[in-house]
Design a protein around this motif. Structure first.
Motif, PDB file in Angstrom:
ATOM      1  N   LEU A 241      -2.301  18.703   0.139  1.00  0.00           N
ATOM      2  CA  LEU A 241      -3.294  17.775   0.681  1.00  0.00           C
ATOM      3  C   LEU A 241      -4.498  17.533  -0.221  1.00  0.00           C
ATOM      4  O   LEU A 241      -4.998  16.420  -0.310  1.00  0.00           O
ATOM      5  N   HIS A 242      -4.966  18.606  -0.899  1.00  0.00           N
ATOM      6  CA  HIS A 242      -6.179  18.362  -1.707  1.00  0.00           C
ATOM      7  C   HIS A 242      -5.869  17.518  -2.927  1.00  0.00           C
ATOM      8  O   HIS A 242      -6.709  16.763  -3.394  1.00  0.00           O
TER       9      HIS A 242
ATOM     10  N   LEU B 211      -3.705  15.150  -2.810  1.00  0.00           N
ATOM     11  CA  LEU B 211      -3.612  13.819  -2.220  1.00  0.00           C
ATOM     12  C   LEU B 211      -5.007  13.184  -2.130  1.00  0.00           C
ATOM     13  O   LEU B 211      -5.180  11.992  -2.388  1.00  0.00           O
ATOM     14  N   ALA B 212      -5.983  14.011  -1.789  1.00  0.00           N
ATOM     15  CA  ALA B 212      -7.355  13.517  -1.692  1.00  0.00           C
ATOM     16  C   ALA B 212      -7.833  12.997  -3.043  1.00  0.00           C
ATOM     17  O   ALA B 212      -8.469  11.946  -3.138  1.00  0.00           O
TER      18      ALA B 212
ATOM     19  N   ILE C  10       2.272   9.560  -5.393  1.00  0.00           N
ATOM     20  CA  ILE C  10       2.300  10.848  -4.699  1.00  0.00           C
ATOM     21  C   ILE C  10       3.736  11.354  -4.637  1.00  0.00           C
ATOM     22  O   ILE C  10       4.618  10.651  -4.144  1.00  0.00           O
TER      23      ILE C  10
ATOM     24  N   ARG D 271       0.833  -1.206   0.000  1.00  0.00           N
ATOM     25  CA  ARG D 271       0.000   0.000   0.000  1.00  0.00           C
ATOM     26  C   ARG D 271       0.872   1.262   0.000  1.00  0.00           C
ATOM     27  O   ARG D 271       0.610   2.213  -0.726  1.00  0.00           O
TER      28      ARG D 271
ATOM     29  N   PHE E 263       1.220   4.333  -2.793  1.00  0.00           N
ATOM     30  CA  PHE E 263       1.188   5.777  -2.517  1.00  0.00           C
ATOM     31  C   PHE E 263       2.451   6.450  -3.035  1.00  0.00           C
ATOM     32  O   PHE E 263       2.392   7.486  -3.674  1.00  0.00           O
TER      33      PHE E 263
ATOM     34  N   ILE F 153      -6.081   9.751  -3.793  1.00  0.00           N
ATOM     35  CA  ILE F 153      -6.656   8.644  -3.015  1.00  0.00           C
ATOM     36  C   ILE F 153      -7.964   8.178  -3.631  1.00  0.00           C
ATOM     37  O   ILE F 153      -8.221   6.988  -3.745  1.00  0.00           O
ATOM     38  N   SER F 154      -8.764   9.142  -4.075  1.00  0.00           N
ATOM     39  CA  SER F 154     -10.042   8.721  -4.669  1.00  0.00           C
ATOM     40  C   SER F 154      -9.805   7.989  -5.992  1.00  0.00           C
ATOM     41  O   SER F 154     -10.559   7.101  -6.355  1.00  0.00           O
TER      42      SER F 154
END
Lengths: 147, 223
Positions: free
Chosen positions: A102-103, A105-106, A96, A88, A92, A109-110
């Motif tokens: 951070l946004h 990253l969101a 990444i 996992r 990432f 992730i989605s």
């Protein structure tokens, strides 16, 4: 459209190609369908197997052979948990470049949701295996302590 | 000074869940704090402590992402809405909908802040996000011209991203449940450990292997 001569030549070439011939090539081709290897048991990998034994020895301490066997179950499940988390984290790391944004990253992730859900399934099973292995180990220790 | 335990050996417990750009020292501090509070009695508890520390680290990360994402969603949606309103305003579509007094009000607004000199939506939203009351007032006014409010804009943005927000929330909930499970297992394991200890103590007392040491009166010789 390809000519009949061209088609025939293609077919002849394809018949001549029957996959890798060298041992290295064959070993590589054998891994073609492999994605993460999480279905393989820990004992099938020499490095993981050694790791698992070292952990089992630490868990079992000075107790007897029966408890050591149970400790092996705990260690194997724990190594599985670590392997899954490692995969996992790799996922990432590949996707990444920096967590400061951070946004972004969101969104990443989605995008990775499908793969994360699949890994989560593996992790859930490994954690459950570890839980029951520890309970069995504790029960054996309790029994040997009560004898 | 008490010894602060560092992160566990990677050899036995695997790597820390630190992503590129994350502060590994902060993880070390988190691990040390949890480890000092729980005080592992054996290696199995060490495994759980590592679990709890890793899960807490990830929970904090995803919570931060969620908060940031929601704030960004809100700002982006507001920015888009304002852009839309200002475009409309430039085209003077709004004029036909306004009452005489509103027309006069808007006229003054446009006169005071003609579209070319209006602060860009980005700047206005940035000011609003930093809590600027004037920016808030101005945004509310602009939104009301299009029969919108901050709440409706926000709600629309959330509805559009509901699936993703839900996914993130589910991820956090899963990690929290796993952390709770690890804590429950530590409790159960400690009960077994305590039971084991009680039995050992009973055995020792029954066997009488260790006799209490009798204290003899020491005769003090007078010098």
């Amino acid at each position: 459209m390809s000519s009949a001569r061209k088609i025939e030549a293609n077919r002849a070439n394809a018949r001549a190609s029957t996959g890798p011939r060298t041992a290295k090539g064959k070993a590589r081709a054998a891994q073609n369908a492999r994605r993460h290897g999480l279905n393989l048991p820990v004992v099938s990998d020499p490095v993981l197997s050694e790791w698992s034994k070292a952990l089992a020895r630490k868990i079992a301490g000075v107790s007897g052979a029966e408890t050591y066997q149970l400790a092996c179950g705990v260690a194997e499940a724990e190594i599985d948990v670590i392997r899954i988390r490692h995969v996992r984290q790799d996922l990432f790391d590949r996707n990444i470049s920096n967590v400061a944004c951070l946004h972004k990253l969101a969104v990443i992730i989605s995008d990775l949701t499908k793969q994360l859900v699949a890994l989560d399934r593996y992790e859930r099973r490994a954690l459950s295996r570890r839980k029951f292995a520890i309970r069995a180990f504790d029960a054996a220790r309790q029994q040997s302590g009560m004898r | 000074m008490s010894h602060m335990p560092g992160p566990p050996q990677t050899f036995l417990f695997g790597p820390a869940p630190i992503l590129r750009g994350e502060d590994s020292e902060a993880y070390g501090v988190l691990f040390a704090r949890i480890s000092m509070d729980v005080k592992a009695t054996d290696i199995i508890e060490e495994i759980w402590i590592k679990d709890v520390a890793d899960l807490t680290w990830e929970i904090l990360r995803y919570r931060r992402i969620k908060e940031n994402w929601l704030a960004t969603l809100k700002s982006d949606a507001l920015e888009k809405e304002l852009e839309h309103i200002l475009d409309k305003k430039e085209e003077e579509i709004a004029w036909s909908r306004l009452s005489e007094s509103e027309c006069a009000e808007l006229d003054t607004e446009v006169h005071d802040n003609p579209p070319v000199s209006l602060p860009s939506e980005k700047k206005l939203v940035k000011k609003w996000a930093s809590g600027d009351l004037n920016a808030k007032k101005r945004i509310n006014k602009l939104l009301s011209w299009d029969n919108e409010t901050l709440d409706t804009v926000e709600a629309r943005a959330f509805v559009d991203e509901l699936a993703n927000i839900e996914g993130l929330q589910r991820l956090i909930a899963t990690l929290e449940a796993r952390r709770d499970a690890a804590l429950r297992e530590i409790d159960r394991h400690r009960a077994v450990f305590a039971q084991l200890l009680r039995t050992k103590l009973q055995d020792i007392e029954m066997e009488g292997e260790f006799e209490p040491v009798e204290t003899k009166a020491i005769a003090h010789k007078s010098p």
